[in-house]
Design a protein around this motif. Sequence first.
Motif, PDB file in Angstrom:
ATOM      1  N   UNK A 121       3.631   0.247  -7.589  1.00  0.00           N
ATOM      2  CA  UNK A 121       2.680   0.109  -6.992  1.00  0.00           C
ATOM      3  C   UNK A 121       2.752   0.331  -5.277  1.00  0.00           C
ATOM      4  N   UNK A 122       3.904  -0.061  -4.837  1.00  0.00           N
ATOM      5  CA  UNK A 122       3.917  -0.053  -3.474  1.00  0.00           C
ATOM      6  C   UNK A 122       4.746   1.338  -2.823  1.00  0.00           C
ATOM      7  N   UNK A 150       2.683  -9.344   1.612  1.00  0.00           N
ATOM      8  CA  UNK A 150       1.682  -8.981   0.656  1.00  0.00           C
ATOM      9  C   UNK A 150       0.679  -9.895   0.207  1.00  0.00           C
ATOM     10  N   UNK A 151       0.594 -11.228   0.786  1.00  0.00           N
ATOM     11  CA  UNK A 151      -0.185 -12.288   0.551  1.00  0.00           C
ATOM     12  C   UNK A 151      -1.499 -12.063   1.550  1.00  0.00           C
ATOM     13  N   UNK A 195      -8.826 -20.120   0.693  1.00  0.00           N
ATOM     14  CA  UNK A 195      -9.028 -18.987   1.033  1.00  0.00           C
ATOM     15  C   UNK A 195      -7.825 -18.192   0.424  1.00  0.00           C
ATOM     16  N   UNK A 196      -7.833 -17.015  -0.274  1.00  0.00           N
ATOM     17  CA  UNK A 196      -6.815 -16.170  -0.947  1.00  0.00           C
ATOM     18  C   UNK A 196      -7.195 -14.862  -0.992  1.00  0.00           C
ATOM     19  N   UNK A 197      -6.792 -14.080   0.083  1.00  0.00           N
ATOM     20  CA  UNK A 197      -7.262 -12.528   0.055  1.00  0.00           C
ATOM     21  C   UNK A 197      -6.432 -11.454  -0.532  1.00  0.00           C
ATOM     22  N   UNK A 198      -5.275 -11.760  -1.227  1.00  0.00           N
ATOM     23  CA  UNK A 198      -4.527 -10.964  -1.858  1.00  0.00           C
ATOM     24  C   UNK A 198      -5.151 -10.478  -3.206  1.00  0.00           C
ATOM     25  N   UNK A 199      -4.596  -9.308  -3.600  1.00  0.00           N
ATOM     26  CA  UNK A 199      -4.612  -8.875  -5.047  1.00  0.00           C
ATOM     27  C   UNK A 199      -3.617  -9.562  -5.992  1.00  0.00           C
ATOM     28  N   UNK A 200      -4.132 -10.394  -6.902  1.00  0.00           N
ATOM     29  CA  UNK A 200      -2.849 -11.259  -7.689  1.00  0.00           C
ATOM     30  C   UNK A 200      -2.960 -10.770  -8.896  1.00  0.00           C
TER      31      UNK A 200
END
Length: 672
Positions: A122-123, A227-228, A290-295
């Motif tokens: 992915x990265x 990443x988070x 609050x949780x902004x990353x794609x998990x």
Amino acid sequence: MTKVAIVHDFLAHKDGGAERVLRQLIKLYPEANILTLTFDPDQFFDIDPERVKTSWLSHLPKYFKQNPKYLLPLIRSGLRSLPSKHYDLLIINSSGWSKNIVKKPDATKIVYCNSPNRLIWDSWPSYFTSNLTGLSIFARPVFLLLNFYISRLRLWDYDANQDIDKLIANSSYIAKRIYKYYKLSSQIVYPPVELATESTLDSESLEVKGVRLEPGYFLYLGVLSRYKQVDIIIDSFERLGSNYRLVIAGDGPEAKSIATRVGNIDNIDFLGRVSDQEKLTLFKHAQAFVFPSIEDFGITPLEALSQATPVIARNAGGLKETIKPGTGVLLDQISIESLTKAIVEFDPSLYSDSQMKSVAKQYSSSQFDRAFKNLTKDIDFDHKSRVAILDWMVDPITIEELLGRVKQVVSEDYTQPMIVIKPYVEHFNPSNFTKSELAILNQIATIVPDGIALQWAGVYLQYSRPNLFNLIGSLVELVVNPARFDRVLPEKFAGNDFTLPLLKFAHNRQLRISILGGDDSRGRKKQLNQLFGRFEQLQVINGYYDANQEQEIVDQINQFAPDILFVATGIGKQEKFIIKYYQQLKAKVIVGEGGSFDYDSLGGSQRRAPGFVKRHNLEWAWRLLTSPSGTSTTRLKRQLFIPKFIWGIHQSAKVSTPSSSNIASSKQNRTI
């Protein structure tokens, strides 16, 4: 005794969702050792170090263990140094490399995939281009070299994942990524969420790590890595000012830099790593998580819901599956602007405590245990590689092992039936099955050899020099020295050997038996009752039927609800019936039986071959000579396929090698 190992990527630099899955697997398999590339006993003090086996990478300086990206060129060597070949069953909890571990040929490999390796799939190349600071002059040649190396890693990662016996994804999102990168299907078991009851919480205490907190803060808790995207949360609260308070808790590669940065921001408190008790206290008094990353899945947001704390997160990844309406806010885009807007407009009165807790309960540890055991129950007993014979995947197990498995299944409550198929030479006639039908049988069934021909094929396919001389010699030896042909497929599952003891067991346990086959259902039922003593629950259904009668037959079987269903309607017809209806049939075990019920030992009229004939593997000739006159012509036509089968095996052996032919390196995932 089966030797079991649980394999995990790293136990030295982070403690997140994958590590929670590991702890639950340790509870499920308390006898298992733990194999990992690196291990820090101080950080993972709750894991018994006596059970942990590490690679040589664990002896490197602490800096490298806490920054595993620098270990990338050494990963393959590290995996090779783990003692994985000492174990019969490998249960792999992977977020990166551990699923690539090498197993011994007869071991079973179960992979719980938290994510395909993000760095190489992915990265890349965005990870490289985002770290170009100070390398502008050398960026191009460095990129070309790294791109070549990453390509090699991708090939290794793809190939190493083709020998998995059971592949489990932690969400639908991850299942799609697994198929995208590895072209492998997987089944889904959601990770375990630890749900605390009210009695375990210190609801009065608002002091954590020496910091006195006021209720109503916003919370980020988790791994502190780039990443988070914790930096976006910090930027947002820095812009919002003192009216909105943020608490950050957790540990990870970015912990020190984050702690330094927020030290001068008045409305942000940094706590670092917290205990489970402190974590629950933080959830309990937070206004929102609050949780902004794609998990890949997102365990921590569900832990927040379990304490009735709503979630503000990105509308992507696994959270799209778990954060339901009424439990949080999902943002299509994450930016400082969108996040500050969501925080300002957040209204806690819109969320129901009972609804949030109800959603979280769907992902409890007990649910994980049941789902994981249910998906792996079919291969826990069988730690051997399947044997590829032409297009069939045959299981090298003994009659005792299979009978033990059947006894276990009929004693427990399983959601889908166990299916047993017993092919003999005629099953390998290409006119009997399509490729797609064979693929389904390989997927859903335990496949065992009905005759010596398959045992011979299993051995001959391992010959290093399969020429005509060796072919003829092996066939002669099959008659004069048959004992050597049980080393790949240990036993043949003829009626007297498998079906007879299975029926005796069913009679003793008073199980419900259904037989679909033959043209005289009353006579067969009478003969079986005379042979075994009366069956309390026995159903026999005429096996001569038209296609438009099939659903009626399925309804008859389901009304009877047998423990064991024998489908004995002839080659091809019985397997196609099973393929078509196995998901509808209310039977615990379904056996594709063949002609066993035609013989006197199982209530039929035909005599079994004498001992001398059986010892020298000449039953095929006996059956041909003793068949009733009405069936001898048909049987002769069927026996004429034997030379074609032998030649097909010879040709297959010529284009294969022992390392890649019949001991299947790309094994089929089977479900029961």
